[in-house]
Enzyme design. Sequence first.
Site, PDB file in Angstrom:
ATOM      1  N   ARG A  31       0.840  -1.209   0.000  1.00 38.64           N
ATOM      2  CA  ARG A  31       0.000   0.000   0.000  1.00 38.64           C
ATOM      3  C   ARG A  31       0.869   1.251   0.000  1.00 38.64           C
ATOM      4  O   ARG A  31       0.548   2.249  -0.632  1.00 38.64           O
ATOM      5  CB  ARG A  31      -0.952  -0.025   1.196  1.00 38.64           C
ATOM      6  CG  ARG A  31      -2.003   1.066   1.130  1.00 38.64           C
ATOM      7  CD  ARG A  31      -3.141   0.831   2.098  1.00 38.64           C
ATOM      8  NE  ARG A  31      -2.696   0.897   3.482  1.00 38.64           N
ATOM      9  CZ  ARG A  31      -3.466   0.617   4.529  1.00 38.64           C
ATOM     10  NH1 ARG A  31      -4.717   0.238   4.333  1.00 38.64           N
ATOM     11  NH2 ARG A  31      -3.005   0.700   5.751  1.00 38.64           N
ATOM     12  N   LYS A  85      -2.711   6.584   1.534  1.00 33.82           N
ATOM     13  CA  LYS A  85      -2.590   7.028   2.927  1.00 33.82           C
ATOM     14  C   LYS A  85      -1.642   8.223   3.011  1.00 33.82           C
ATOM     15  O   LYS A  85      -0.578   8.168   3.639  1.00 33.82           O
ATOM     16  CB  LYS A  85      -2.109   5.850   3.783  1.00 33.82           C
ATOM     17  CG  LYS A  85      -2.714   5.847   5.173  1.00 33.82           C
ATOM     18  CD  LYS A  85      -2.564   4.510   5.824  1.00 33.82           C
ATOM     19  CE  LYS A  85      -2.660   4.589   7.329  1.00 33.82           C
ATOM     20  NZ  LYS A  85      -3.882   5.180   7.845  1.00 33.82           N
ATOM     21  N   GLU A 119     -16.214   6.243   4.254  1.00 33.66           N
ATOM     22  CA  GLU A 119     -15.552   5.570   5.380  1.00 33.66           C
ATOM     23  C   GLU A 119     -15.517   6.513   6.578  1.00 33.66           C
ATOM     24  O   GLU A 119     -15.909   7.671   6.488  1.00 33.66           O
ATOM     25  CB  GLU A 119     -14.152   5.129   4.997  1.00 33.66           C
ATOM     26  CG  GLU A 119     -13.239   6.275   4.601  1.00 33.66           C
ATOM     27  CD  GLU A 119     -11.875   5.793   4.121  1.00 33.66           C
ATOM     28  OE1 GLU A 119     -11.416   4.738   4.572  1.00 33.66           O
ATOM     29  OE2 GLU A 119     -11.266   6.507   3.306  1.00 33.66           O
TER      30      GLU A 119
HETATM   31  C1  LIG Z   1      -8.969   6.550   6.303  1.00 26.83           C
HETATM   32  C2  LIG Z   1      -8.750   5.134   6.710  1.00 26.83           C
HETATM   33  N1  LIG Z   1      -9.613   4.200   6.288  1.00 26.83           N
HETATM   34  C3  LIG Z   1      -9.468   2.911   6.633  1.00 26.83           C
HETATM   35  C4  LIG Z   1      -8.411   2.501   7.424  1.00 26.83           C
HETATM   36  C5  LIG Z   1      -8.264   1.057   7.768  1.00 26.83           C
HETATM   37  O1  LIG Z   1      -7.164   0.491   7.110  1.00 26.83           O
HETATM   38  P1  LIG Z   1      -6.370  -0.735   7.759  1.00 26.83           P
HETATM   39  O2  LIG Z   1      -7.370  -1.802   7.988  1.00 26.83           O
HETATM   40  O3  LIG Z   1      -5.372  -1.094   6.735  1.00 26.83           O
HETATM   41  O4  LIG Z   1      -5.767  -0.230   9.011  1.00 26.83           O
HETATM   42  C6  LIG Z   1      -7.496   3.452   7.880  1.00 26.83           C
HETATM   43  C7  LIG Z   1      -6.369   3.038   8.712  1.00 26.83           C
HETATM   44  O5  LIG Z   1      -5.281   2.896   8.221  1.00 26.83           O
HETATM   45  C8  LIG Z   1      -7.655   4.791   7.513  1.00 26.83           C
HETATM   46  O6  LIG Z   1      -6.793   5.722   7.925  1.00 26.83           O
END
Ligand SMILES: Cc1ncc(COP(=O)(O)O)c(C=O)c1O
Length: 399
Positions: A151, A253, A289
């Site tokens: 990622r 991210k 989200e």
């Molecule tokens: C905006 C956002 N959505 C979703 C997630 C969940 O991602 P993950 O399951 O990889 O931690 C995160 C955390 O990293 C996030 O910052």
Amino acid sequence: MEYIVASQGALLAGAPLADLRRRLPLSPPPPPPSIRIQNRLYSISSLPLKDRPVRRCGASLASNYTQTSEIVDLDWDNLGFGIVQTDYMYIAKCGTDGNFSEGEMVPFGPIALNPSSGVLNYGQGLFEGLKAYRKPDGSILLFRPEENALRMRTGAERMCMPAPSVEQFVDAVKQTVLANKRWVPPSGKGSLYLRPLLMGSGAVLGLAPAPEYTFIIFVSPVGNYFKEGLAPINLIVEDKFHRATPGGTGGVKTIGNYASVLMAQKIAKEKGYSDVLYLDAVHKKYLEEVSSCNIFVIKGNVISTPAIKGTILPGITRKSIIDVALSKGFQVEERLVSVDELLDADEVFCTGTAVVVSPVGSITYQGKSDFTLQGGIRAPRRWRRGPAAVYFTDESPDG
Ligand SMILES: Cc1ncc(COP(=O)(O)O)c(C=O)c1O
């Protein structure tokens, strides 16, 4: 089915840090260390990772470090989700050739940054988040670190940055956990949260990619993310502020995605909500989200979650939950999920590394009085967080 990947694991986790120094290139070759994957022991050298043994971790690891106890003396029962200063952080740099230097483990502390650096001026930065857990037998587990590496590479491409290879990323993660292993909470008391950062650290004035990049990993022991602990959280649906737009950077991210939601989050928290649920910026109708986690809606035997289309983060926990749900016989739909469906759901829960699996107890939409999900706690019973962590496995991790 088990998705747990151990760190350099069973053997190294219990070994003194001096063992790391014995693994440096100039030292006589040590016996191959082992790693536990899906409850099988492998020798590191048999794994399909390049560049074994791991890159030089040039830290004078034990020179100023006295290992007085296996685990530090902290109030482990009251860990929140905040920064606790640990011993070491990993750092590697990359110039215009796109190759990262061999990483170094250095004492945790401030870093020097040019005021003209790309990250400070133009937000050229990315981060990741993953966790290490201590098992009852003392060994330490990582959850799918190669997914975070991939990622970060996808995000780096979007942000015009070079990124460490998957191998270097995973090696760096393991080194950082091992160097800070006394900060991995006792089994069942939380986890060691790892925060890999990639930033344009080189100086730049006109808008352009930075000429130098820095990759850092620091860690902090953490407990529950939400103050509610294991109790259901209360979300407010946000239809004024948007987290991401089509064509933007919502799907990676990057640091800027988070600064832009601070205002909505602040307002929500002042009103007593746990977090904000964002809608799509075009129709203001479909779920996106939550600030730091993905959302799932259950109706009957169907589990629906917003599709990955560039405006939401492809969560690693989300992906794992989809796999688990399918293996348990649920129908999983990745598609547009409207806010109306949310309000009509049987159950709602959020997933993320930090929040793990959080049941949603109530949702507030358009200022109307709280819509409380009928039946109260709304996450599949078998997935609720235990005292330690969720292991996405049919087997006990100790089994
Ligand atoms: C905006 C956002 N959505 C979703 C997630 C969940 O991602 P993950 O399951 O990889 O931690 C995160 C955390 O990293 C996030 O910052």
